[in-house]
Design a protein around this motif. Structure first.
Motif, PDB file in Angstrom:
ATOM      1  N   HIS A  85      -1.554  -3.699  -2.472  1.00 20.83           N
ATOM      2  CA  HIS A  85      -2.392  -4.746  -3.048  1.00 20.83           C
ATOM      3  C   HIS A  85      -3.367  -5.286  -2.006  1.00 20.83           C
ATOM      4  O   HIS A  85      -3.216  -5.049  -0.813  1.00 20.83           O
ATOM      5  CB  HIS A  85      -1.508  -5.859  -3.619  1.00 20.83           C
ATOM      6  CG  HIS A  85      -0.864  -5.487  -4.926  1.00 20.83           C
ATOM      7  ND1 HIS A  85      -1.097  -6.182  -6.095  1.00 20.83           N
ATOM      8  CD2 HIS A  85      -0.014  -4.485  -5.251  1.00 20.83           C
ATOM      9  CE1 HIS A  85      -0.409  -5.628  -7.087  1.00 20.83           C
ATOM     10  NE2 HIS A  85       0.264  -4.596  -6.597  1.00 20.83           N
ATOM     11  N   ASN A  87      -4.462  -8.246  -0.679  1.00 23.82           N
ATOM     12  CA  ASN A  87      -4.392  -9.380   0.249  1.00 23.82           C
ATOM     13  C   ASN A  87      -3.146  -9.317   1.132  1.00 23.82           C
ATOM     14  O   ASN A  87      -2.087  -8.865   0.690  1.00 23.82           O
ATOM     15  CB  ASN A  87      -4.386 -10.703  -0.520  1.00 23.82           C
ATOM     16  CG  ASN A  87      -5.624 -10.898  -1.357  1.00 23.82           C
ATOM     17  OD1 ASN A  87      -6.722 -10.509  -0.950  1.00 23.82           O
ATOM     18  ND2 ASN A  87      -5.469 -11.483  -2.535  1.00 23.82           N
ATOM     19  N   THR A  95      -2.241 -14.676  -9.796  1.00 21.31           N
ATOM     20  CA  THR A  95      -2.808 -13.377  -9.438  1.00 21.31           C
ATOM     21  C   THR A  95      -4.325 -13.453  -9.537  1.00 21.31           C
ATOM     22  O   THR A  95      -4.889 -14.497  -9.913  1.00 21.31           O
ATOM     23  CB  THR A  95      -2.297 -12.273 -10.384  1.00 21.31           C
ATOM     24  OG1 THR A  95      -2.777 -12.556 -11.705  1.00 21.31           O
ATOM     25  CG2 THR A  95      -0.778 -12.216 -10.388  1.00 21.31           C
ATOM     26  N   GLN A  96      -5.018 -12.365  -9.261  1.00 15.92           N
ATOM     27  CA  GLN A  96      -6.479 -12.372  -9.352  1.00 15.92           C
ATOM     28  C   GLN A  96      -6.942 -12.595 -10.788  1.00 15.92           C
ATOM     29  O   GLN A  96      -8.070 -13.008 -11.031  1.00 15.92           O
ATOM     30  CB  GLN A  96      -7.063 -11.074  -8.809  1.00 15.92           C
ATOM     31  CG  GLN A  96      -6.806  -9.839  -9.656  1.00 15.92           C
ATOM     32  CD  GLN A  96      -7.589  -8.635  -9.156  1.00 15.92           C
ATOM     33  OE1 GLN A  96      -8.091  -8.633  -8.041  1.00 15.92           O
ATOM     34  NE2 GLN A  96      -7.688  -7.613  -9.982  1.00 15.92           N
ATOM     35  N   GLY A 108      -2.729 -10.542  -4.737  1.00 11.02           N
ATOM     36  CA  GLY A 108      -3.921 -10.178  -5.482  1.00 11.02           C
ATOM     37  C   GLY A 108      -3.737  -8.906  -6.284  1.00 11.02           C
ATOM     38  O   GLY A 108      -2.607  -8.499  -6.591  1.00 11.02           O
TER      39      GLY A 108
END
Length: 200
Positions: A85, A87, A95-96, A108
């Motif tokens: 992932h 980050n 989450t994003q 993320g």
């Protein structure tokens, strides 16, 4: 000075220059991390370590990740999705895609520096592992090798971009189709990939 001596002199200087250049290149290569050990933790309780992943660069075949996950009651048995992932954090956060905070939400979305779709049809992401899903034992343990063919320790697909990335083990399986994350379910375990973890 004769022609032969002049030529020998020029060859000697050229050889010395190549030697110096070679040393400089070797020093630059030596500075690049070649082996990284990542602690994998319970995404709900980051104080609980479940095992380790050793990342090694296999140029030009990407990164090889050797998993050594101990027996645990965190990761369900059976096939589980594994991704890199974007980050370098495993903290509880949205989450994003937004929504409520979730375990390892701060990791993320999938690591996707090439900006492609997810899965076999439109991707894969750099953070998609080659087989997408891996079989965990009945006690939650897993010892095996996972390859990330597009990932690297340097350049456009470096896992150290922006300070690092993370490895996430999901509670479900990746369907290898759905965007943006393969409908792989909650994040069961997570580990931060950082250049600070470089091994000698």
């Amino acid at each position: 000075m004769t022609m032969i001596r002049r030529l020998a002199c020029q060859v000697g200087v050229a050889t010395l220059a190549l030697s110096i250049l070679g040393c400089a290149e070797n020093d630059a290569e030596d500075m690049e991390p070649r082996t990284i050990v990542v602690d994998i933790r319970n995404a709900k309780d980051l104080t609980q370590t479940l095992g380790t992943v050793t990342l090694m660069e296999d140029v030009p075949m990407g990164l090889v990740a050797v998993f050594d996950i101990d027996s645990n009651d965190v990761i369900p048995p059976g096939p589980r999705a594994i991704h890199i992932h974007e980050n370098p954090s495993c903290a509880i956060a949205p989450t994003q895609e937004g929504g409520d905070p979730v375990p390892a939400g701060a990791a993320g979305g999938h690591f996707n520096p090439l900006h492609v779709g997810h899965g076999e049809d439109d991707g894969p992401h750099v953070g998609d592992s080659d087989a997408y899903n891996y079989e965990f034992d009945s006690d939650g343990s897993f010892s095996g090798t996972v390859r990330f063919s597009q990932a690297s320790f340097s350049g456009e697909t470096s896992v150290f971009q922006g300070g690092g990335t993370s490895i996430v083990i999901h509670s479900g399986t990746d369907d290898m189709r759905s965007n943006p994350a393969g409908d792989a379910g909650p994040r069961a375990a997570c580990g931060v990939i950082s250049a600070e973890e470089q091994q000698d």
